[in-house]
Scaffold this motif. Structure first.
Motif, PDB file in Angstrom:
ATOM      1  N   VAL A 116     -35.921 -19.128  31.562  1.00 26.23           N
ATOM      2  CA  VAL A 116     -37.303 -19.430  31.162  1.00 26.23           C
ATOM      3  C   VAL A 116     -37.741 -20.839  31.537  1.00 26.23           C
ATOM      4  O   VAL A 116     -38.820 -21.042  32.091  1.00 26.23           O
ATOM      5  CB  VAL A 116     -37.484 -19.188  29.648  1.00 26.23           C
ATOM      6  CG1 VAL A 116     -38.872 -19.620  29.196  1.00 26.23           C
ATOM      7  CG2 VAL A 116     -37.280 -17.711  29.336  1.00 26.23           C
ATOM      8  N   ARG A 117     -36.878 -21.841  31.269  1.00 23.33           N
ATOM      9  CA  ARG A 117     -37.303 -23.219  31.532  1.00 23.33           C
ATOM     10  C   ARG A 117     -37.476 -23.482  33.027  1.00 23.33           C
ATOM     11  O   ARG A 117     -38.416 -24.154  33.449  1.00 23.33           O
ATOM     12  CB  ARG A 117     -36.282 -24.198  30.944  1.00 23.33           C
ATOM     13  CG  ARG A 117     -36.847 -25.606  30.768  1.00 23.33           C
ATOM     14  CD  ARG A 117     -36.303 -26.290  29.528  1.00 23.33           C
ATOM     15  NE  ARG A 117     -36.567 -25.483  28.356  1.00 23.33           N
ATOM     16  CZ  ARG A 117     -35.614 -25.005  27.543  1.00 23.33           C
ATOM     17  NH1 ARG A 117     -34.351 -25.255  27.778  1.00 23.33           N
ATOM     18  NH2 ARG A 117     -35.927 -24.281  26.501  1.00 23.33           N
TER      19      ARG A 117
ATOM     20  N   LEU B 160     -50.470  -1.006  43.917  1.00 19.71           N
ATOM     21  CA  LEU B 160     -49.833  -0.423  45.099  1.00 19.71           C
ATOM     22  C   LEU B 160     -48.309  -0.494  45.055  1.00 19.71           C
ATOM     23  O   LEU B 160     -47.635   0.425  45.488  1.00 19.71           O
ATOM     24  CB  LEU B 160     -50.338  -1.126  46.368  1.00 19.71           C
ATOM     25  CG  LEU B 160     -51.853  -1.012  46.609  1.00 19.71           C
ATOM     26  CD1 LEU B 160     -52.245  -1.732  47.890  1.00 19.71           C
ATOM     27  CD2 LEU B 160     -52.278   0.453  46.693  1.00 19.71           C
ATOM     28  N   VAL B 161     -47.758  -1.608  44.562  1.00 17.90           N
ATOM     29  CA  VAL B 161     -46.303  -1.751  44.489  1.00 17.90           C
ATOM     30  C   VAL B 161     -45.840  -1.375  43.085  1.00 17.90           C
ATOM     31  O   VAL B 161     -46.294  -1.950  42.116  1.00 17.90           O
ATOM     32  CB  VAL B 161     -45.865  -3.201  44.812  1.00 17.90           C
ATOM     33  CG1 VAL B 161     -44.344  -3.329  44.706  1.00 17.90           C
ATOM     34  CG2 VAL B 161     -46.325  -3.590  46.201  1.00 17.90           C
ATOM     35  N   ALA B 162     -44.956  -0.378  43.017  1.00 16.38           N
ATOM     36  CA  ALA B 162     -44.470   0.063  41.698  1.00 16.38           C
ATOM     37  C   ALA B 162     -43.781  -1.090  40.983  1.00 16.38           C
ATOM     38  O   ALA B 162     -43.003  -1.818  41.582  1.00 16.38           O
ATOM     39  CB  ALA B 162     -43.494   1.218  41.875  1.00 16.38           C
ATOM     40  N   HIS B 163     -44.072  -1.207  39.695  1.00 18.67           N
ATOM     41  CA  HIS B 163     -43.513  -2.329  38.949  1.00 18.67           C
ATOM     42  C   HIS B 163     -42.112  -2.060  38.444  1.00 18.67           C
ATOM     43  O   HIS B 163     -41.743  -0.921  38.198  1.00 18.67           O
ATOM     44  CB  HIS B 163     -44.417  -2.665  37.762  1.00 18.67           C
ATOM     45  CG  HIS B 163     -44.991  -4.037  37.875  1.00 18.67           C
ATOM     46  ND1 HIS B 163     -44.372  -5.136  37.391  1.00 18.67           N
ATOM     47  CD2 HIS B 163     -46.114  -4.475  38.482  1.00 18.67           C
ATOM     48  CE1 HIS B 163     -45.085  -6.205  37.663  1.00 18.67           C
ATOM     49  NE2 HIS B 163     -46.165  -5.822  38.332  1.00 18.67           N
ATOM     50  N   ALA B 164     -41.383  -3.117  38.300  1.00 24.51           N
ATOM     51  CA  ALA B 164     -39.983  -2.994  37.865  1.00 24.51           C
ATOM     52  C   ALA B 164     -39.861  -2.905  36.354  1.00 24.51           C
ATOM     53  O   ALA B 164     -38.784  -2.948  35.807  1.00 24.51           O
ATOM     54  CB  ALA B 164     -39.184  -4.188  38.375  1.00 24.51           C
ATOM     55  N   GLY B 165     -40.991  -2.796  35.662  1.00 19.26           N
ATOM     56  CA  GLY B 165     -40.939  -2.657  34.212  1.00 19.26           C
ATOM     57  C   GLY B 165     -41.320  -3.940  33.498  1.00 19.26           C
ATOM     58  O   GLY B 165     -41.063  -5.031  33.973  1.00 19.26           O
ATOM     59  N   GLU B 166     -41.951  -3.800  32.342  1.00 15.09           N
ATOM     60  CA  GLU B 166     -42.446  -4.961  31.607  1.00 15.09           C
ATOM     61  C   GLU B 166     -41.335  -5.885  31.138  1.00 15.09           C
ATOM     62  O   GLU B 166     -41.530  -7.069  30.972  1.00 15.09           O
ATOM     63  CB  GLU B 166     -43.270  -4.496  30.391  1.00 15.09           C
ATOM     64  CG  GLU B 166     -44.721  -4.204  30.707  1.00 15.09           C
ATOM     65  CD  GLU B 166     -45.433  -5.400  31.335  1.00 15.09           C
ATOM     66  OE1 GLU B 166     -45.458  -6.482  30.727  1.00 15.09           O
ATOM     67  OE2 GLU B 166     -45.941  -5.247  32.455  1.00 15.09           O
ATOM     68  N   ASP B 167     -40.143  -5.327  30.907  1.00 13.94           N
ATOM     69  CA  ASP B 167     -39.038  -6.158  30.426  1.00 13.94           C
ATOM     70  C   ASP B 167     -38.658  -7.234  31.442  1.00 13.94           C
ATOM     71  O   ASP B 167     -38.047  -8.232  31.096  1.00 13.94           O
ATOM     72  CB  ASP B 167     -37.790  -5.306  30.139  1.00 13.94           C
ATOM     73  CG  ASP B 167     -37.974  -4.452  28.906  1.00 13.94           C
ATOM     74  OD1 ASP B 167     -38.888  -4.760  28.123  1.00 13.94           O
ATOM     75  OD2 ASP B 167     -37.210  -3.477  28.745  1.00 13.94           O
TER      76      ASP B 167
ATOM     77  N   ALA C 193     -35.733 -10.962  34.898  1.00 13.00           N
ATOM     78  CA  ALA C 193     -35.126 -10.472  33.672  1.00 13.00           C
ATOM     79  C   ALA C 193     -35.201 -11.534  32.583  1.00 13.00           C
ATOM     80  O   ALA C 193     -35.145 -12.713  32.845  1.00 13.00           O
ATOM     81  CB  ALA C 193     -33.664 -10.095  33.931  1.00 13.00           C
ATOM     82  N   ALA C 194     -35.314 -11.074  31.338  1.00 12.19           N
ATOM     83  CA  ALA C 194     -35.510 -11.996  30.217  1.00 12.19           C
ATOM     84  C   ALA C 194     -34.361 -12.984  30.074  1.00 12.19           C
ATOM     85  O   ALA C 194     -34.574 -14.170  29.944  1.00 12.19           O
ATOM     86  CB  ALA C 194     -35.669 -11.194  28.933  1.00 12.19           C
ATOM     87  N   SER C 195     -33.148 -12.505  30.069  1.00  7.98           N
ATOM     88  CA  SER C 195     -32.032 -13.440  29.906  1.00  7.98           C
ATOM     89  C   SER C 195     -30.797 -12.945  30.641  1.00  7.98           C
ATOM     90  O   SER C 195     -29.695 -12.952  30.118  1.00  7.98           O
ATOM     91  CB  SER C 195     -31.717 -13.629  28.419  1.00  7.98           C
ATOM     92  OG  SER C 195     -31.482 -12.387  27.806  1.00  7.98           O
ATOM     93  N   GLY C 196     -31.028 -12.430  31.825  1.00  9.62           N
ATOM     94  CA  GLY C 196     -29.907 -12.031  32.657  1.00  9.62           C
ATOM     95  C   GLY C 196     -29.383 -10.640  32.394  1.00  9.62           C
ATOM     96  O   GLY C 196     -28.345 -10.271  32.885  1.00  9.62           O
TER      97      GLY C 196
ATOM     98  N   HIS D 261     -44.173 -17.325  28.425  1.00 11.94           N
ATOM     99  CA  HIS D 261     -44.779 -17.149  27.092  1.00 11.94           C
ATOM    100  C   HIS D 261     -44.035 -16.085  26.284  1.00 11.94           C
ATOM    101  O   HIS D 261     -43.757 -16.269  25.101  1.00 11.94           O
ATOM    102  CB  HIS D 261     -46.253 -16.758  27.241  1.00 11.94           C
ATOM    103  CG  HIS D 261     -46.917 -16.449  25.934  1.00 11.94           C
ATOM    104  ND1 HIS D 261     -47.196 -17.429  24.998  1.00 11.94           N
ATOM    105  CD2 HIS D 261     -47.339 -15.273  25.400  1.00 11.94           C
ATOM    106  CE1 HIS D 261     -47.765 -16.874  23.943  1.00 11.94           C
ATOM    107  NE2 HIS D 261     -47.861 -15.567  24.160  1.00 11.94           N
ATOM    108  N   ARG D 262     -43.689 -14.966  26.951  1.00 13.57           N
ATOM    109  CA  ARG D 262     -43.015 -13.873  26.248  1.00 13.57           C
ATOM    110  C   ARG D 262     -41.599 -14.234  25.818  1.00 13.57           C
ATOM    111  O   ARG D 262     -41.174 -13.910  24.713  1.00 13.57           O
ATOM    112  CB  ARG D 262     -42.943 -12.626  27.152  1.00 13.57           C
ATOM    113  CG  ARG D 262     -44.157 -11.748  27.123  1.00 13.57           C
ATOM    114  CD  ARG D 262     -43.855 -10.355  27.671  1.00 13.57           C
ATOM    115  NE  ARG D 262     -43.305 -10.400  29.019  1.00 13.57           N
ATOM    116  CZ  ARG D 262     -44.041 -10.424  30.116  1.00 13.57           C
ATOM    117  NH1 ARG D 262     -45.350 -10.435  30.043  1.00 13.57           N
ATOM    118  NH2 ARG D 262     -43.457 -10.448  31.312  1.00 13.57           N
ATOM    119  N   HIS D 263     -40.867 -14.891  26.715  1.00 17.68           N
ATOM    120  CA  HIS D 263     -39.432 -15.074  26.477  1.00 17.68           C
ATOM    121  C   HIS D 263     -39.042 -16.503  26.104  1.00 17.68           C
ATOM    122  O   HIS D 263     -37.862 -16.785  25.920  1.00 17.68           O
ATOM    123  CB  HIS D 263     -38.644 -14.635  27.712  1.00 17.68           C
ATOM    124  CG  HIS D 263     -38.884 -13.203  28.085  1.00 17.68           C
ATOM    125  ND1 HIS D 263     -38.443 -12.151  27.313  1.00 17.68           N
ATOM    126  CD2 HIS D 263     -39.550 -12.642  29.134  1.00 17.68           C
ATOM    127  CE1 HIS D 263     -38.810 -11.008  27.871  1.00 17.68           C
ATOM    128  NE2 HIS D 263     -39.487 -11.277  28.973  1.00 17.68           N
ATOM    129  N   GLY D 264     -40.028 -17.397  26.000  1.00 16.90           N
ATOM    130  CA  GLY D 264     -39.702 -18.782  25.684  1.00 16.90           C
ATOM    131  C   GLY D 264     -40.295 -19.267  24.374  1.00 16.90           C
ATOM    132  O   GLY D 264     -40.585 -20.450  24.212  1.00 16.90           O
TER     133      GLY D 264
END
Length: 261
Positions: free
Chosen positions: A36-37, A84-91, A98-101, A225-228
């Motif tokens: 995050v940082r 157009l580009v499929a997303h890898a997911g909100e997580d 990725a949020a924390s690996g 904002h989400r993960h920090g």
């Protein structure tokens, strides 16, 4: 080889090695990595590159019409990524980070989706690099792309590793991902040579600045904002550190229109 092409080749090599370094960290490390940082700092660097370097240079070289392409660059990536580009997911956040690996998603579909989405972004980073070098602000674009690509490559490798892919597969895909930068730069120079448009470099730079603003505002900062939320003060400091770095580099390197080509 011309000085411009030599510079693009050197900067591309640095970016590819940076992407590979991010992947190597994941391959050799079994512990989750907190990004995050670093992502907050990368967002600051990208915003600083756009506002303090790319936009002034684009306006100086192409006038109002070049500047008008900034929102076009922003909207283009928005449509490309969201529709157009499929997303890898909100997580993973908007940039596949990725949020924390750890992702927790089995199968190989997620890794391929993340790879395609991130590679598309990287292709436009290459276009930005090509136009920035031609307009004399290549080092700034290179710094911004490296600050953005290293954590992104680290995240992509994390996703691929979570799917049980081999080290060779992870490093190969990460290298291919990084190679989208020279591919994008090559595309820019091909278009430049074929079209012979006046101030194409300035216009491409303005369009790329819009790309940078989109990545920072729509991908990196929402993820921060989400993960920090545990240490928002440090993340804000990291963001401003990135902005300050680019501001100081702008002051040291002089004003648009007075740079050494």
């Amino acid at each position: 080889m011309s000085p411009v092409l030599a510079t693009v080749a050197l900067y591309s090599l640095i970016i590819v090695l940076g992407a590979l370094a991010g992947a190597v960290v994941v391959v050799l490390n079994d512990r989750p990595t907190h990004l995050v940082r670093f992502l907050a700092f990368a967002a600051g660097v990208m915003l600083g590159a756009a506002f303090f370097h790319m936009l002034p240079e684009a306006y100086s070289g192409g006038g109002w019409w070049a500047f008008a392409l900034v929102p076009a660059g922003f909207a283009f990536l928005l449509v490309l990524e969201r529709y157009l580009v499929a997303h890898a997911g909100e997580d993973l956040g908007g940039d596949g980070v990725a949020a924390s690996g750890h992702t927790g998603h089995p199968g190989h579909v997620l890794g391929l989706t993340a790879f395609l989405g991130l590679s598309t972004h990287t292709l436009f980073d290459g276009i930005a690099l090509g136009s920035a070098v031609e307009e004399g602000v290549g080092s700034m674009a290179m710094l911004a792309i490296v600050a953005h690509k290293v954590p992104s490559a680290l995240s992509l490798a994390t996703i691929l590793k979570s799917e049980g892919r081999s080290r060779v597969s992870i490093l190969s895909l990460s290298t291919l991902y990084g190679m989208m930068v020279p591919a994008g730069a090559l595309l820019y120079f091909i278009f430049d040579a074929m079209l012979h448009l006046e101030s194409l470099g300035a216009k491409a730079l303005a369009f790329s600045a819009g790309n940078f603003l989109y990545i920072a505002v729509s991908d990196l900062l929402p993820h921060v904002h989400r993960h920090g939320k545990d240490q928002p003060g440090r993340n804000i400091l990291a963001l401003f550190a990135g902005l300050l770095l680019m501001f100081l580099l702008a002051r040291l390197m002089g004003h648009p229109g007075h740079h050494p080509h």
